[in-house]
Scaffold this motif. Structure first.
Motif, PDB file in Angstrom:
ATOM      1  N   PRO A  78      15.964 -22.424   6.399  1.00 48.39           N
ATOM      2  CA  PRO A  78      15.103 -21.758   7.388  1.00 48.39           C
ATOM      3  C   PRO A  78      13.935 -22.619   7.856  1.00 48.39           C
ATOM      4  CG  PRO A  78      15.596 -20.292   5.555  1.00 48.39           C
ATOM      5  CD  PRO A  78      16.073 -21.652   5.153  1.00 48.39           C
ATOM      6  N   ALA A  79      13.306 -23.346   6.916  1.00 44.95           N
ATOM      7  CA  ALA A  79      12.147 -24.167   7.287  1.00 44.95           C
ATOM      8  C   ALA A  79      12.551 -25.288   8.223  1.00 44.95           C
ATOM      9  CB  ALA A  79      11.488 -24.726   6.024  1.00 44.95           C
ATOM     10  N   ARG A  80      13.628 -25.983   7.880  1.00 40.76           N
ATOM     11  CA  ARG A  80      14.084 -27.077   8.745  1.00 40.76           C
ATOM     12  C   ARG A  80      14.576 -26.519  10.081  1.00 40.76           C
ATOM     13  NH1 ARG A  80      11.430 -29.784   6.137  1.00 40.76           N
ATOM     14  NH2 ARG A  80      11.986 -31.467   4.716  1.00 40.76           N
ATOM     15  N   LEU A 117      13.406 -23.951  11.647  1.00 38.30           N
ATOM     16  CA  LEU A 117      12.225 -23.639  12.445  1.00 38.30           C
ATOM     17  C   LEU A 117      11.612 -24.927  13.010  1.00 38.30           C
ATOM     18  CD1 LEU A 117      10.222 -21.566  13.511  1.00 38.30           C
ATOM     19  CD2 LEU A 117       8.994 -21.705  11.326  1.00 38.30           C
ATOM     20  N   GLU A 118      11.560 -25.969  12.194  1.00 39.96           N
ATOM     21  CA  GLU A 118      11.036 -27.255  12.680  1.00 39.96           C
ATOM     22  C   GLU A 118      11.906 -27.798  13.804  1.00 39.96           C
ATOM     23  OE1 GLU A 118       8.988 -28.761   8.490  1.00 39.96           O
ATOM     24  OE2 GLU A 118      11.019 -29.381   9.017  1.00 39.96           O
ATOM     25  N   ARG A 161      11.198 -26.143  17.024  1.00 35.45           N
ATOM     26  CA  ARG A 161       9.944 -26.606  17.621  1.00 35.45           C
ATOM     27  C   ARG A 161      10.067 -28.006  18.229  1.00 35.45           C
ATOM     28  NH1 ARG A 161       6.275 -24.483  12.497  1.00 35.45           N
ATOM     29  NH2 ARG A 161       6.100 -22.286  13.178  1.00 35.45           N
ATOM     30  N   GLY A 180      12.180 -33.307   9.320  1.00 33.45           N
ATOM     31  CA  GLY A 180      10.985 -32.845   8.618  1.00 33.45           C
ATOM     32  C   GLY A 180       9.816 -33.790   8.771  1.00 33.45           C
ATOM     33  N   ALA A 186       8.550 -33.649  12.390  1.00 37.74           N
ATOM     34  CA  ALA A 186       7.778 -32.415  12.593  1.00 37.74           C
ATOM     35  C   ALA A 186       6.390 -32.533  11.984  1.00 37.74           C
ATOM     36  CB  ALA A 186       8.537 -31.231  11.999  1.00 37.74           C
ATOM     37  N   SER A 236       5.156 -28.655  11.460  1.00 35.86           N
ATOM     38  CA  SER A 236       5.931 -28.345  10.252  1.00 35.86           C
ATOM     39  C   SER A 236       5.963 -26.837  10.018  1.00 35.86           C
ATOM     40  CB  SER A 236       5.309 -29.017   9.036  1.00 35.86           C
ATOM     41  OG  SER A 236       5.401 -30.425   9.146  1.00 35.86           O
ATOM     42  N   ALA A 237       7.060 -26.429   9.398  1.00 36.03           N
ATOM     43  CA  ALA A 237       7.211 -24.983   9.110  1.00 36.03           C
ATOM     44  C   ALA A 237       6.246 -24.576   8.003  1.00 36.03           C
ATOM     45  CB  ALA A 237       8.646 -24.713   8.682  1.00 36.03           C
TER      46      ALA A 237
END
Length: 470
Positions: A42-44, A46-47, A50, A460, A463, A469-470
């Protein structure tokens, strides 16, 4: 209610078995091989969201890609490594393929190649002494890429070895690569017998002097047009260089005949080059690096400027993240093995030669080389499809490197790390397969891909640099 009376037409996303059930019930179904981007992280994810369409990234990519396309790699000289690479004149330094790695962690072929280089330099007299010296910290090791160089397979370059010198005529950067030894028992596969060392010594003296005289008489050789012509003659200039080597020989021989080179030296050198279809490989690698280094260091660019493997890890670099490496365990190579060998005997993916794919050649240009499938496996249709599929992950195409099988469309070029993470399509690489033990040599050839983790790490980092970054 009309919906339920119409013929059922379904788009299935996810498990193929869902679509199979629809088909068995008489419905028309199209199954999409879709997976969540960034491996479902999920974090990657979201990045990535963006970064896709981010104006600073898009602008940086346009600059980096234009610099890559504008680069004009030109063979300008042949030099001994210590004269070309300043660090080699200051210390006992040996370069290797791939991202950084310590002696104790190196695979068999790289360790074997380093032992051979130590013996070649005269720093030790026996393999045992060479291994002790390598493990003792008295010799420095570094990736070829850290010194503007590239080398196939183990990628070993030591101070006394001859190097091709390729200059970007549209800029100021230079790239270097060693001479190709041919097939069989060779240093790049970790062999270090007296036969291998004798050949290296001849290459570092007579062949070096002969080829240097010819190259200097040429007064520069443009490599882009030569590579473009070779693509139209069935090469992809990674694992098939028969046409490119012939074109180089055609240009070099008249130059050699016009300089003062002893007849026997000329004969031996000409026979060696003519008998080695891979002779141009190292030049195609240096040309690719010269083009990609021209695109390096464009802040915030997500364009990949290097892919390299050391037999343990696979690493990539982005234009927008400087000298940082993003690494993951190197994949095995799936392909055709010589009789008596299997994947159990193979080292993991190895060598700097993936710089050709990074530049839009090699696996990305397989459509130009249907004969390559006899060496790496698959069919001519597979080769063409590989070239088509790579367009999904690149910033554009290179019209100079056109592919007849794709209506003379350009090769896919400018790998965009965002597109790789978003689509899940991985850069394809065709490669030789080295035995995991030093000195056995090549045991096959095949197809592999860059590991996805390299690209998610790179996203990552990009970002974080952009503050998203997330």
């Amino acid at each position: 209610m009309n919906l339920f009376s119409q013929e059922l037409t379904v788009v299935n996303v996810g498990l193929a078995s869902f679509g199979e059930n629809v088909a068995r019930a008489g419905g028309a179904v199209t199954t999409l091989d879709w997976r969540p981007p960034a491996g479902g992280d999920p974090a990657r994810g979201l990045e990535l969201a963006r970064l896709v369409g981010h104006p600073e990234v898009d602008q940086a990519n346009a600059v980096a890609f234009e610099r890559y396309q504008a680069a004009q790699p030109r063979l300008v000289d042949v030099q001994i490594a210590r004269d070309a690479i300043p660090a080699m004149a200051e210390q006992r330094l040996i370069l290797h393929a791939g991202p950084p790695i310590a002696w104790a962690d190196m695979c068999g072929p790289v360790q074997g190649g380093i032992v051979g280089a130590i013996l070649y330099e005269g720093w030790a007299q026996t393999p045992e002494e060479a291994e002790t010296l390598a493990a003792g910290g008295d010799i420095a090791f570094a990736p070829c890429h850290h010194h503007d160089a590239v080398g196939p397979m183990a990628g070993i370059i030591s101070p006394s070895m001859p190097l091709w010198v390729v200059e970007n005529a549209a800029g100021t950067n230079r790239a270097y690569s060693n001479f190709n030894e041919g097939l069989g028992k060779v240093l790049r596969f970790g062999a270090n017998s007296s036969e291998v060392l004798d050949r290296l010594r001849w290459m570092g003296t007579e062949l070096f002097q002969t080829v240097r005289a010819g190259v200097r008489q040429l007064d520069g050789l443009e490599l882009k047009p030569l590579i473009a012509q070779a693509l139209h003659m069935g090469d992809e200039v990674h694992n098939r260089n028969a046409a490119a080597t012939g074109l180089l020989f055609k240009r070099l021989l008249p130059s050699l005949l016009s300089v003062d080179v002893p007849g026997e030296a000329l004969r031996r050198s000409a026979e060696f080059i003519a008998g080695n279809d891979h002779f141009f490989l190292n030049l195609s690698m240096a040309a690719s690096k010269a083009m990609l280094d021209a695109a390096a260091d464009v802040r915030h660019s997500s364009m990949v400027t290097a892919m390299a493997r050391n037999g343990v890890n696979f690493g990539i670099r982005l234009s927008g993240t400087g000298d940082r490496w993003f690494q993951a365990p190197a994949n095995p190579v799936d392909g055709l093995f010589f009789p008596g060998y299997t994947i159990e005997d193979a080292a993991a993916d190895l060598g700097d030669s993936a710089i050709t794919e990074t530049a839009g050649l090699g696996g990305f240009a397989m459509a130009a080389s249907p004969a390559i499938v006899q060496f790496v496996g698959g069919t001519p249709a597979d080769a063409t499809e590989n070239s088509r599929r790579m367009r999904a992950i690149t910033l554009g195409t290179n019209p100079v490197f056109s592919l007849p099988a794709l209506n003379f469309g350009g090769t896919a070029a400018g790998i965009d790390a965002r597109a790789v993470v978003d689509s899940g399509v991985l850069p394809i690489i065709n490669s030789g397969i080295a035995h995991k033990e030093a000195g056995v040599g090549q045991i096959g050839a095949g197809i592999t891909a860059a590991p996805p983790e390299c690209f998610t790490q790179a996203i990552g980092a990009l970002a974080a640099d952009l503050g998203v970054s997330a």
